[in-house]
Design a protein around this motif. Structure first.
Motif, short mmCIF file in Angstrom:
data_model
loop_
_atom_site.label_atom_id
_atom_site.label_comp_id
_atom_site.label_asym_id
_atom_site.label_seq_id
_atom_site.Cartn_x
_atom_site.Cartn_y
_atom_site.Cartn_z
N VAL A 47 0.86 -1.17 0.00
CA VAL A 47 0.00 0.00 0.00
C VAL A 47 0.90 1.22 0.00
O VAL A 47 1.67 1.44 0.94
N LEU A 48 0.82 2.01 -1.05
CA LEU A 48 1.67 3.19 -1.22
C LEU A 48 0.86 4.44 -0.89
O LEU A 48 -0.18 4.68 -1.51
N CYS A 49 1.34 5.23 0.07
CA CYS A 49 0.59 6.38 0.59
C CYS A 49 1.34 7.67 0.29
O CYS A 49 2.57 7.72 0.41
N ASP A 50 0.60 8.72 -0.03
CA ASP A 50 1.28 9.98 -0.34
C ASP A 50 1.77 10.71 0.90
O ASP A 50 2.74 11.47 0.82
N VAL A 51 1.12 10.50 2.04
CA VAL A 51 1.54 11.18 3.27
C VAL A 51 1.49 10.22 4.46
O VAL A 51 0.79 9.21 4.43
N ILE A 95 3.76 1.87 2.77
CA ILE A 95 4.95 2.64 2.43
C ILE A 95 4.59 4.10 2.16
O ILE A 95 3.64 4.40 1.42
N CYS A 96 5.35 5.01 2.76
CA CYS A 96 5.26 6.44 2.45
C CYS A 96 6.68 6.94 2.26
O CYS A 96 7.52 6.78 3.16
N THR A 97 6.97 7.53 1.11
CA THR A 97 8.33 7.98 0.80
C THR A 97 8.51 9.49 0.93
O THR A 97 9.57 10.02 0.57
N LEU A 103 9.81 7.65 -6.17
CA LEU A 103 10.48 6.59 -5.41
C LEU A 103 9.62 5.34 -5.27
O LEU A 103 10.04 4.36 -4.65
N TRP A 104 8.44 5.36 -5.85
CA TRP A 104 7.56 4.19 -5.82
C TRP A 104 7.82 3.23 -6.98
O TRP A 104 7.25 2.14 -7.02
N ALA A 150 0.47 -2.51 -7.00
CA ALA A 150 0.26 -1.97 -5.64
C ALA A 150 -1.10 -1.31 -5.50
O ALA A 150 -1.78 -1.00 -6.49
N VAL A 151 -1.50 -1.10 -4.26
CA VAL A 151 -2.67 -0.28 -3.93
C VAL A 151 -2.16 1.11 -3.58
O VAL A 151 -1.34 1.26 -2.67
N VAL A 152 -2.62 2.11 -4.30
CA VAL A 152 -2.19 3.49 -4.07
C VAL A 152 -3.29 4.24 -3.33
O VAL A 152 -4.46 4.20 -3.74
N ALA A 153 -2.92 4.93 -2.26
CA ALA A 153 -3.87 5.73 -1.48
C ALA A 153 -3.36 7.16 -1.38
O ALA A 153 -2.36 7.41 -0.71
#
Length: 213
Positions: A74-78, A97-99, A123-124, A131-134
């Protein structure tokens, strides 16, 4: 000392909250798979009219459930989105994950001439496929994600688009809804959104409403 009469049992609070949501919100136009997602979204923001502004692709629930079943990241913006996700509802091998706070991000933002939130999406690349992007905060992050896919970059399994605000938020979600790449998506139209909603969407798609069981 004053004494207050209020509900203290967490399970009872959840049950009563979801019952109130269902009694006040109009959910009949939603596919069955999205109804628990809408309930959790309303629970996160307190706005029972929210379902009228939801936008989705027909395959979003199936795509999200398949991704979670496969242990998708799960890729998160914040960080607020990442911290709102209930890790116990995800498969054990799913990473959140949050980058945004990666030390490379400020340099990338300057190089690309964009916001740190958008630069962090770069960086994703090695985790984005499937992936699941949120996205719960930055319209620029959602726009940059769409630009990456348009340029032939990795494709996420599903995009949950909930950027909030007055500059670009509504437009970025409209762009997601109109995406020509067949990306499965869920979003709320207009200015509304936020990290709590993005996290709530992840939680509901990953596990439904286990508090009611």
């Amino acid at each position: 000392m004053p004494s207050y009469d209020y509900e203290k049992d967490p399970a009872a609070i959840y049950r009563q909250s979801f019952s109130i949501v269902r009694s006040e919100a109009q959910l009949s136009h939603l596919p069955d798979g999205l109804k628990p997602v809408a309930v959790r979204l309303i629970h996160a923001c307190g706005m029972t009219d929210l379902p009228h502004d939801l936008m989705w692709s027909d395959d979003v629930v199936e795509a999200a459930q398949a991704a979670f079943a496969g242990g998708a990241a799960v890729l998160c913006d914040v960080e607020m989105v990442a911290h709102g996700i209930i890790r116990s509802r995800l498969p054990e091998d799913s990473d959140v994950i949050c980058t945004l706070n990666d030390p490379q991000v400020p340099v990338l933002a300057e190089k690309l001439g964009t916001t740190r939130s958008a630069a962090a999406i770069e960086l994703w690349r090695d985790r984005l496929d499937g992936a699941v992007v949120a996205v719960g905060n930055a319209p620029t992050a959602l726009y940059h994600l769409l630009e990456m896919v348009a340029a032939g970059g990795p494709r996420p399994a599903v995009v949950l688009g909930f950027p909030v605000g007055f500059v670009g938020a509504a437009e970025s979600k409209d762009a997601l809804a109109d995406n020509p790449f067949s990306l499965p998506y869920l979003a709320v139209s207009g200015r509304r959104g936020g990290s709590a909603m993005a996290a709530a969407a992840v939680n509901a798609l990953a596990a439904g409403l286990p508090e009611e069981r």
